[in-house]
Enzyme design. Sequence first.
Site, PDB file in Angstrom:
ATOM      1  N   LYS A  84      70.424  37.723  23.300  1.00  0.00           N
ATOM      2  CA  LYS A  84      70.334  36.441  24.008  1.00  0.00           C
ATOM      3  C   LYS A  84      68.980  35.786  23.709  1.00  0.00           C
ATOM      4  O   LYS A  84      67.936  36.447  23.784  1.00  0.00           O
ATOM      5  CB  LYS A  84      70.499  36.682  25.517  1.00  0.00           C
ATOM      6  CG  LYS A  84      70.629  35.414  26.342  1.00  0.00           C
ATOM      7  CD  LYS A  84      70.882  35.752  27.809  1.00  0.00           C
ATOM      8  CE  LYS A  84      71.017  34.524  28.681  1.00  0.00           C
ATOM      9  NZ  LYS A  84      71.220  34.867  30.109  1.00  0.00           N
ATOM     10  N   SER A 159      74.894  32.108  32.172  1.00  0.00           N
ATOM     11  CA  SER A 159      74.228  31.499  31.053  1.00  0.00           C
ATOM     12  C   SER A 159      74.402  32.258  29.740  1.00  0.00           C
ATOM     13  O   SER A 159      74.269  31.677  28.678  1.00  0.00           O
ATOM     14  CB  SER A 159      72.725  31.357  31.354  1.00  0.00           C
ATOM     15  OG  SER A 159      72.140  32.642  31.535  1.00  0.00           O
ATOM     16  N   SER A 183      74.598  35.890  35.222  1.00  0.00           N
ATOM     17  CA  SER A 183      74.738  35.479  33.813  1.00  0.00           C
ATOM     18  C   SER A 183      75.102  36.564  32.822  1.00  0.00           C
ATOM     19  O   SER A 183      75.366  36.270  31.663  1.00  0.00           O
ATOM     20  CB  SER A 183      73.463  34.791  33.350  1.00  0.00           C
ATOM     21  OG  SER A 183      73.374  33.540  33.962  1.00  0.00           O
TER      22      SER A 183
HETATM   23  N1  GLN Z   1      74.833  30.589  37.010  1.00  0.00           N
HETATM   24  C1  GLN Z   1      73.649  30.982  37.704  1.00  0.00           C
HETATM   25  C2  GLN Z   1      72.640  29.868  37.672  1.00  0.00           C
HETATM   26  O1  GLN Z   1      72.938  28.869  37.152  1.00  0.00           O
HETATM   27  C3  GLN Z   1      73.131  32.256  37.156  1.00  0.00           C
HETATM   28  C4  GLN Z   1      72.130  32.120  36.086  1.00  0.00           C
HETATM   29  C5  GLN Z   1      71.671  33.430  35.551  1.00  0.00           C
HETATM   30  O2  GLN Z   1      72.111  34.492  35.982  1.00  0.00           O
HETATM   31  N2  GLN Z   1      70.733  33.358  34.628  1.00  0.00           N
HETATM   32  O3  GLN Z   1      71.572  29.998  38.153  1.00  0.00           O
END
Ligand code: GLN
Length: 508
Positions: A84, A159, A183
């Site tokens: 990532k 994400s 994410s």
């Molecule tokens: N979808 C969540 C957010 O937008 C989680 C993001 C993440 O885990 N990096 O914050």
Amino acid sequence: MNSLTRAKASELAAAIKQGEVSAVEVAQAHLDRIAEVDGTAEAGVHAFLHVDAESALAAAAVVDQRRAEGDELGPLAGVPLALKDVIVTADMPTTAGSKILEGWRPPYDATITTRMREAGIVILGKTNLDEFAMGSSTENSAFGTTRNPWDLTRIPGGSGGGSAAALAAFEAPLAIGTDTGGSIRQPAAVTGTVGIKPTYGGVSRYGLIACASSLDQAGPCARTVLDAALLHTVIAGHDPLDSTSIAQPVPDVVGAARRGAEGDLTGLRVGVVKELGGEGYQAGVEARFNDAVALLSKLGAEVVEVSCPHFTYGLAAYYLILPSEVSSNLARFDAMRYGLRVGDDGSRSAEEVMSLTRGAGFGAEAKRRIMLGTYALSSGYYDAYYGQAQKVRTLIARDFEAAFAQVDVLVSPTTPTTAFPIGEKVDDPLAMYMNDLCTIPSNLAGNASASFPVGLADEDGLPVGLHVMAPVLADDRLYLVGAAVESAYAAQWGGTLLEQAPALEGIH
Ligand code: GLN
């Protein structure tokens, strides 16, 4: 498709060790696969933002050389991985999905990058993500959306959608994600892959570009539970460079995965979280979740319903705590130190250049959260918002403590719905935030949790994930349960869930 790209990480490593195939051949097969299906921002899966064939082949050649010299190779030596793009790498750019870091080359490797290199893991490239890991669909990436290999018109989650899509499209057998609110787990659920969020502090954050430091956790992503466990073992463990890193032995996750695969969960107590289900959950998601719970009982687990009353407030608390930390963490992107600089023509002040750079370099979601966080932390509002949210966080941690006094693990669906169409929620941030309803409590409390594939929703034929939550430092329980479920379903389906995927433009 080349059978090398279908293989499990554990099988590839064994074949390389036995000399049945070289690490260079394995790396090349995956690079060819990426060239075949990954495409561009306009078409294809678009899991990768950067592929580094040269350094991947060089790393693979080192593994082959070591083998030729009679070195004992580790359990993942020569296996390719998708990283990532929020984890820094000295030999490749790192963008965090943001224009503000476009072209930036970190001067160092993250601790997990170093550990993977030392284990002989071959890093193929960097995967797409929502800008600074904020989002649930990769639509907030400054470099175009990743597409779900099950249906290219749908989101791959976020994400870490790039890492999950790379696995589901057989571009890499292993990947790294980061999980601040879901994410790793939400992308795993919607792509039919395995995603583990280790205990907070279990895996070093040194070199992970911070989103919300008290919530961020890197973890392993794979197509099988054992592969995830092998990767977990490589990246986890104490790191003196991260002050929140836990100085405790890493749980025996590989042993737990092997035990789980035997399919006996006798004596395990499982709690179904009452608050995570019902209204707002897609029928097909609930149906597959209920099947998985029935399977756990059939495998010998004792299943009870458990109430975690404060989980209902998790989303609201998270969306105050996360933006507060984001507003502070993203302050370092000031046009002076990293990446982009706009308007520095000699006529403007440093403040004007900073403002122009941040205006041009951050996308809408990053700006929204910086503003929310700055507001929540401002004097006069701090107690009303940030302070209250931290109190809720404590109550959620207490809910977990009370629940884990009764049961060994908790379960829920990973996400309320399957993968939704690209574009459906981009203009509705609140609807987007609802994706994280089930995953957020574990980030707030810091305990371990994971998502495992448990079938396809009847109404759309898309993957559904089982969310398993375990106490702090009991990450091995996730693997025990995940492997038991995986082996029972493999017997039923004749393989992994990905083998059920429709043949899609040559992807499956
Ligand atoms: N979808 C969540 C957010 O937008 C989680 C993001 C993440 O885990 N990096 O914050």
